[in-house]
Design an enzyme around this catalytic site. Structure first.
Site, short mmCIF file in Angstrom:
data_model
loop_
_atom_site.label_atom_id
_atom_site.label_comp_id
_atom_site.label_asym_id
_atom_site.label_seq_id
_atom_site.Cartn_x
_atom_site.Cartn_y
_atom_site.Cartn_z
N ASN A 407 -83.72 -68.71 -2.98
CA ASN A 407 -83.69 -69.50 -1.75
C ASN A 407 -82.25 -69.74 -1.32
O ASN A 407 -81.50 -70.44 -2.01
CB ASN A 407 -84.38 -70.85 -1.97
N GLU A 408 -81.85 -69.13 -0.22
CA GLU A 408 -80.62 -69.41 0.53
C GLU A 408 -79.32 -69.02 -0.18
O GLU A 408 -78.23 -69.32 0.34
CB GLU A 408 -80.56 -70.88 0.97
N ASN A 409 -79.38 -68.31 -1.31
CA ASN A 409 -78.14 -67.99 -2.01
C ASN A 409 -77.38 -66.83 -1.38
O ASN A 409 -76.14 -66.84 -1.37
CB ASN A 409 -78.44 -67.71 -3.48
#
Length: 792
Positions: A407-409
């Site tokens: 998630n979102e890295n």
């Protein structure tokens, strides 16, 4: 046959000489709560008072039962949270440091006291950080350095409750000759035949024993042999009934049973339920960029999704019944996809079983979120071990439709100044673009893998480019007005949302004795988002005058604004199917009582947003959309049948007078969107007019200006009460009427959310859990009704 002895009784929790009874499965916090040692961390500001728990070491003790007459006995932990040493009669069995995997120890011939000593997760994580170096993160806590539920360390909707304990079941397994170590079912449908290829791994005590496996499913039987420690058996089921997502067909499931035997009889068995369906994720390039469309059994889907976080900050408390109730709530709201977010956990079998039965597709994140994760040891080996275990554990479930790397890295590396700060240090890219897709391709080639969310498919495009792959839309909530959702048509919106406080009864329980105000101490403590109240205030001010000093109005209007914001996004994006192929609301649920983006609050109460989702995610949706060149009526038809009918359009004044009217033929093909241009003469002009569109029991409204500019009349309506029902009859325009049933009784629930009534219209709201029918009932019901009022 393999014998199992659950180890659920007789555990003791020890710390610095103190001892108390422990529940297993469970965690330190739940044991301390049960013993009255700590106050409920969900109430008031108690969270800060129990912070010491996560900084201490804890030990669980139990007397291990005597071993059986089998050749081998294994001690099996399904989950240990998180860094621990396991000793039996003083002998070290092993050290562990991963909440997301299971552990097995050979304890044949051993007995005596068993102890599980947990080191503080802070200490374990900080030691890794000190050795490998600091990595950038969205939060100052050390969650990237330990394979533990990241949101244990707090999030912008969750408390900081750093847990420890035996959080999943523990047991002794007694067996002889051989046991089933792993079964990997590859389930496919080819030319009308369902194929179940079962790859079986065994563990042996005697290599000379001849072993066979027998599998059964759907009335079909097949046998195979084990060569060494592995073998394969294939089941072919002619004409299987297919598993479909909810709304597209039935959820047909088949029981599969595999038995391992030697010449003397059965030794072990493996049982699961599977479903037959074809699955594709269409990511091909087209005129609009590159898509992200799920295709199940050949049908292209607009995914009507919600993001899922752990349903309790103390996840060992989540029961099978609670999973099923929450997921039934999702299904009842029209949801067909649930994304298991990467800052949480791989959920229990109960979660995925319920999704199989309810037809809820599951998008499963690997547990990485909002931080740069080191790729060196000891983390890399743990990541691979947990991925291998959980891919095989979850692959029988037909509901599982996607493995997602993080998630979102990938977005964080590009936009959050990570690249400069990392200066060449590892940060997780090797997991998302190397290790994890390799594991999925090897073990579960029947399912697609995405490197992350958001992700555009490659570094050729910005990771959050709305024209390519998945997109997270947070600029609107953080900085602008929700009308700005209409500025873009992403290919797939994997996160977006708007905050609102929880239900009133939830606040009263969580903040006992507090004089509620947006900035009262408890309210601020239960608002974890950065400048959360400021964003609520600015978002509200764009649409309503500030309800200064009136907490009840503030509470109601923010819940209205949340529902309106989400509606603005979903209506716009659904109207642009098939360019946009899905929306995944942030978020379905909460893990404690908090002001957040959730549709269902931390006490399980539905916010108005939840009821609005039922309209927004219905098979058929009517919406009025401002477009370049005019106002468009879009008929969104997700059903399998064409939608043909007549739409009635009325331009009305806020006083309730019809100033223009017509009927038009409406048509939308199956799984398609039909559009009509609203005639120029019917478009409302100025603040005193609005447009109403009615077709087949559905309604769409369009007000051309924000509510703060609309000269609403003072709302007038009658209220009558009958057993299980409150009926409201409008004498004026009544905008966004809401019955807050929990104000009548904390146990009460209404079956209807926000509803706008024209003069002369009525609505009957079903109410469960409120039995009062005396002479005060009507007054009580009226006091629990809220609606938009004239600007003062």
């Amino acid at each position: 046959m393999l014998d199992v002895t659950p180890l659920t009784e007789g555990w003791t929790l020890r710390h610095e000489g103190a001892a108390l009874s422990a529940a297993v499965p469970g965690c330190v916090h739940t044991d301390l709560l049960a013993a009255g040692v700590i106050a409920d961390p969900f109430l008031g500001r108690n969270e800060t008072e129990v912070a010491w728990v996560g900084r201490r070491d804890w030990t669980y003790d139990v007397a291990l039962p005597a071993t059986s007459g089998h050749e081998q006995t294994d001690l099996v932990f399904d989950g240990l949270d998180t860094a621990a040493q396991i000793r039996l009669d003083g002998q070290l069995l092993g050290s562990v440091r991963n909440m997301h995997r299971s552990y097995r120890f050979d304890v044949t011939g051993l007995g005596g006291p068993l102890s599980v000593h947990f080191t503080s997760a802070y200490g374990a994580a900080e030691a890794v950080r000190d050795r490998l170096g600091e990595r950038p993160s969205a939060y100052p806590e050390p969650f990237p350095y330990l394979r533990k539920m990241a949101c244990s360390f707090g999030w912008d909707w969750g408390p900081t409750l750093v847990t420890a304990g035996i959080w999943r079941p523990v047991r002794l397994e007694h067996w002889s000759t051989a046991r089933i170590a792993r079964v990997r079912p590859l389930v496919t449908v080819e030319r009308g035949v369902g194929r179940v290829e079962l790859a079986v791994d065994v563990e042996r005590t005697r290599v000379e024993a001849g072993l066979t496996v027998e599998a059964r499913a759907g009335g079909v039987r097949a046998c195979g042999t084990i060569d060494g420690t592995s073998g394969t058996v294939l089941l072919e089921i002619p004409g299987p009934e297919l598993w479909w997502p909810r709304g597209y067909g039935e959820q047909r499931l088949y029981d599969v049973e595999l038995t391992l035997s030697d010449a003397h009889g059965p030794l072990d068995a493996w049982r699961r339920r599977i479903g037959f369906r074809t699955l594709e994720l269409d990511r091909r390039a087209d005129a609009h960029g590159s898509g992200f469309t799920f295709v199940v059994n050949g049908v292209r889907l607009f995914a009507r999704g919600v993001n899922w976080i752990p349903d309790d900050a103390l996840p060992s408390r989540i029961t099978p019944e609670r999973y099923r109730h929450r997921l039934r709530q999702a299904a009842a709201a029209g949801v067909d996809l649930v994304r298991v977010w990467g800052g949480g956990i791989y959920e229990s079998e109960d979660f995925y079983d319920a999704c199989d039965e309810l037809g809820l597709m599951v998008w499963q994140d690997f547990p990485f979120a909002c931080a740069a994760y080191p790729e060196e040891q000891p983390l890399r080996g743990e990541v691979e071990a947990e991925a291998r275990e959980n891919v095989v554990r979850l692959m029988p479930h037909p509901s599982l439709v996607l493995w997602n790397g993080n998630n979102e890295n990938l977005w964080g590396f590009k936009d959050w100044d990570w690249e400069r700060r990392l200066a060449g240090d590892s940060w997780g890219e090797g997991y998302y673009l190397g290790l994890l897709p390799r594991v999925v391709a090897e073990l579960d080639p029947t399912r697609p893998y995405a490197a992350g969310s958001p992700w555009s498919g490659s570094w050729d495009h910005h990771p959050n480019d709305p024209a390519h792959g998945t997109h997270h839309s947070w600029e609107v909530w953080n900085r602008t007005d929700y009308a700005d959702y209409r500025l873009h048509v992403p290919r797939f919106v994997a996160e977006f949302g708007w905050q609102a406080p929880p239900a009133y009864a939830t606040l009263r329980r969580a903040l006992p004795g507090e004089a509620l105000a947006p900035d009262s101490p408890g309210m601020l403590h239960h608002q974890k988002a950065d400048d959360g109240n400021g964003k609520l205030e600015r978002g509200l001010a764009r649409h309503f005058p500030p309800p200064e000093g009136d907490f009840d109005r503030w509470h109601y209007l923010n819940q209205v604004n949340q529902a309106r914001a989400v509606a603005a996004g979903i209506e716009h994006w659904r109207a642009h199917w098939p360019v946009c192929a899905g929306t995944v609301l942030w978020q379905l649920n909460d893990c404690w009582p908090v002001t957040s983006w959730a549709a269902i609050d931390g006490d399980g109460r539905a916010k108005p947003l939840y009821h609005e989702l039922r309209r927004l995610y219905a098979d058929r949706l009517l919406t009025l959309q401002p477009r370049t060149g005019g106002l468009v009526l879009a008929a969104v038809n997700q059903s399998a049948q064409p939608w043909r009918g007549t739409v009635r359009l009325r331009r009305m004044s806020v006083e309730g007078v019809t100033t223009g009217e017509t009927t038009l033929d409406l048509s939308a093909a199956a799984r398609a969107v039909g559009e009509l241009l609203v005639p120029t003469e019917l478009r409302p002009a100025g603040p005193k007019e609005f447009l109403v569109a009615d077709a087949d029991g559905l309604r769409a409204l369009h007000f051309p200006v924000p509510d703060r500019e609309v000269p609403y009349p003072s709302p007038r309506f009658d209220v009558t009460v009958a057993p299980g029902a409150v009926t409201v009859t409008a004498h004026t325009l009544v905008r966004d009427l809401l019955l807050q049933a929990d104000r009548l009784d904390p146990a009460a629930e209404a079956d209807t959310g926000l509803v706008t009534l024209l003069p002369g219209e009525r609505v009957t709201i079903g109410v469960r859990g409120w039995e009062t029918l005396d002479e005060r009932a009507e007054t009580a019901a009226r006091s629990a009704l809220y609606c938009v009022e004239p600007t003062r």
